[in-house]
Write an enzyme that holds these catalytic residues in place. Structure first.
Site, PDB file in Angstrom:
ATOM      1  N   GLN A 184       0.819  -1.206   0.000  1.00  0.00           N
ATOM      2  CA  GLN A 184       0.000   0.000   0.000  1.00  0.00           C
ATOM      3  C   GLN A 184       0.862   1.268   0.000  1.00  0.00           C
ATOM      4  O   GLN A 184       0.523   2.260  -0.645  1.00  0.00           O
ATOM      5  CB  GLN A 184      -0.923  -0.001   1.217  1.00  0.00           C
ATOM      6  CG  GLN A 184      -1.899   1.160   1.275  1.00  0.00           C
ATOM      7  CD  GLN A 184      -2.863   1.181   0.105  1.00  0.00           C
ATOM      8  OE1 GLN A 184      -3.265   0.130  -0.390  1.00  0.00           O
ATOM      9  NE2 GLN A 184      -3.218   2.368  -0.343  1.00  0.00           N
ATOM     10  N   GLU A 185       1.973   1.224   0.719  1.00  0.00           N
ATOM     11  CA  GLU A 185       2.814   2.412   0.865  1.00  0.00           C
ATOM     12  C   GLU A 185       3.628   2.729  -0.390  1.00  0.00           C
ATOM     13  O   GLU A 185       3.671   3.869  -0.844  1.00  0.00           O
ATOM     14  CB  GLU A 185       3.779   2.234   2.045  1.00  0.00           C
ATOM     15  CG  GLU A 185       3.125   2.354   3.413  1.00  0.00           C
ATOM     16  CD  GLU A 185       2.814   3.799   3.782  1.00  0.00           C
ATOM     17  OE1 GLU A 185       3.151   4.709   3.004  1.00  0.00           O
ATOM     18  OE2 GLU A 185       2.224   4.012   4.861  1.00  0.00           O
ATOM     19  N   SER A 186       4.303   1.721  -0.932  1.00  0.00           N
ATOM     20  CA  SER A 186       5.252   1.982  -2.022  1.00  0.00           C
ATOM     21  C   SER A 186       5.123   1.052  -3.214  1.00  0.00           C
ATOM     22  O   SER A 186       5.841   1.210  -4.203  1.00  0.00           O
ATOM     23  CB  SER A 186       6.678   1.878  -1.481  1.00  0.00           C
ATOM     24  OG  SER A 186       6.930   0.537  -1.048  1.00  0.00           O
ATOM     25  N   TYR A 271      -6.878   3.468   3.069  1.00  0.00           N
ATOM     26  CA  TYR A 271      -5.577   2.869   3.397  1.00  0.00           C
ATOM     27  C   TYR A 271      -5.760   1.706   4.379  1.00  0.00           C
ATOM     28  O   TYR A 271      -5.286   0.593   4.147  1.00  0.00           O
ATOM     29  CB  TYR A 271      -4.697   3.961   3.998  1.00  0.00           C
ATOM     30  CG  TYR A 271      -3.346   3.534   4.519  1.00  0.00           C
ATOM     31  CD1 TYR A 271      -2.229   3.558   3.708  1.00  0.00           C
ATOM     32  CD2 TYR A 271      -3.179   3.151   5.863  1.00  0.00           C
ATOM     33  CE1 TYR A 271      -0.975   3.211   4.196  1.00  0.00           C
ATOM     34  CE2 TYR A 271      -1.943   2.806   6.360  1.00  0.00           C
ATOM     35  CZ  TYR A 271      -0.845   2.834   5.521  1.00  0.00           C
ATOM     36  OH  TYR A 271       0.401   2.480   6.007  1.00  0.00           O
TER      37      TYR A 271
END
Length: 294
Positions: A184-186, A271
């Protein structure tokens, strides 16, 4: 026998021995497939015993990275087919909060199934529990296939997965949770840089990297270690509540405190929802004495 005849005899003997050796068939060493790989394939093919064994391996981290979500997933597969071992193990996990949030109602539900199948131990434990407990919770976890489990996971992605599997157990963090967060972040890009200045695989802000003693934030290993330390600390702060921990990771601890829960930010809510969908649980065991220096 004269010396010359003796030499001739020895030469002939040597030739015969050489011919014999050359005619011996070369036996290739058997190559045995990794037992975990074999077990996984058998489990996927529907073999109940393999499903229980694979679940047990995931539960205890035996020969494979510990993964509570996958343990429950495979126990459920076998339990729904009538495996008393799987039913009893699931009940035991929920009763004793082994990698999951304690849920006596779910434990009773699974012990009941095992007892009806004739399991003596389940009957004995069930007699000590409140059998009137009810729950509307889903009896099994169905985990969606994650990005890193598909062929889309590049060589760089695979290296990241391996790093997480090496680092996460040292902090008693479920690898699936960390990988879902990284996705999800990168999206597994170690060079990712957000417009707010978050860096690397786990998108560490400069102050977060400093707070958790990350000296080389662009180094994948240090970045993962820093992110996991922060996640461990958050899980302690929110007593294992994954939703609140993720919300704080994304929006900051102050935002969670201000709204006394997941902030009403669309970005943060999406998120949390996406990571929970992949991870499959709202609770994660936490270290009571976690240190930022660990």
């Amino acid at each position: 026998m004269t010396l010359s005849k003796k030499k001739q005899f020895l030469c002939l003997l040597f030739v015969l021995m050489a011919l014999h050796i050359c005619t011996i068939p070369v036996v290739k060493a058997k190559t045995y497939q990794d037992p975990i790989v074999q077990m996984s394939q058998a489990a996927k093919n529907g073999q109940i015993t393999a499903q229980v064994e694979l679940a047990t391996a995931y539960e205890h981290g035996e020969g494979i990275t510990k993964d509570t979500s996958k343990a429950i997933f495979w126990y459920c597969k076998a339990a729904l087919k009538g495996s008393t071992d799987a039913q009893r193990n699931l009940a035991w996990m929920f009763l004793n909060a082994r990698g999951v949030e304690q849920d006596e109602a779910l434990a009773v539900r699974w012990f009941n199934r095992a007892a009806k199948s004739g399991d003596a131990y389940a009957k004995k434990i069930l007699a000590q529990l409140d059998q009137s407990l009810q729950t509307n919770k889903t009896i099994c976890i169905k985990l969606p296939t994650a990005y890193w489990e598909t062929k889309k996971c590049t060589r760089h992605c695979q290296k990241t997965v391996q790093l997480v599997k090496e680092i996460a157990p040292a902090y008693n963090i479920d690898t699936r949770l960390v990988l879902a967060l990284i996705q999800q972040e990168s999206n597994f890009k170690s060079t990712a840089l957000s417009h707010k200045g978050a860096m690397g695989l786990m998108q560490l802000m400069p102050q977060t990297a400093k707070r958790f003693h990350v000296k080389k934030v662009w180094d994948p290993k240090q970045n993962i270690q820093g992110g996991i330390r922060y996640l461990s600390w958050l899980l302690k702060q929110y007593k294992g509540d994954v939703r609140l921990s993720l919300a704080a990771y994304n929006a900051g601890e102050k935002a969670v405190e201000r709204y006394k829960g997941v902030p009403p930010y669309k970005e943060t809510q999406n998120y949390v929802r996406r990571i929970i969908k992949i991870y499959g649980q709202n609770y994660h065991p936490f270290e009571k004495n976690i240190s930022m220096l660990k």
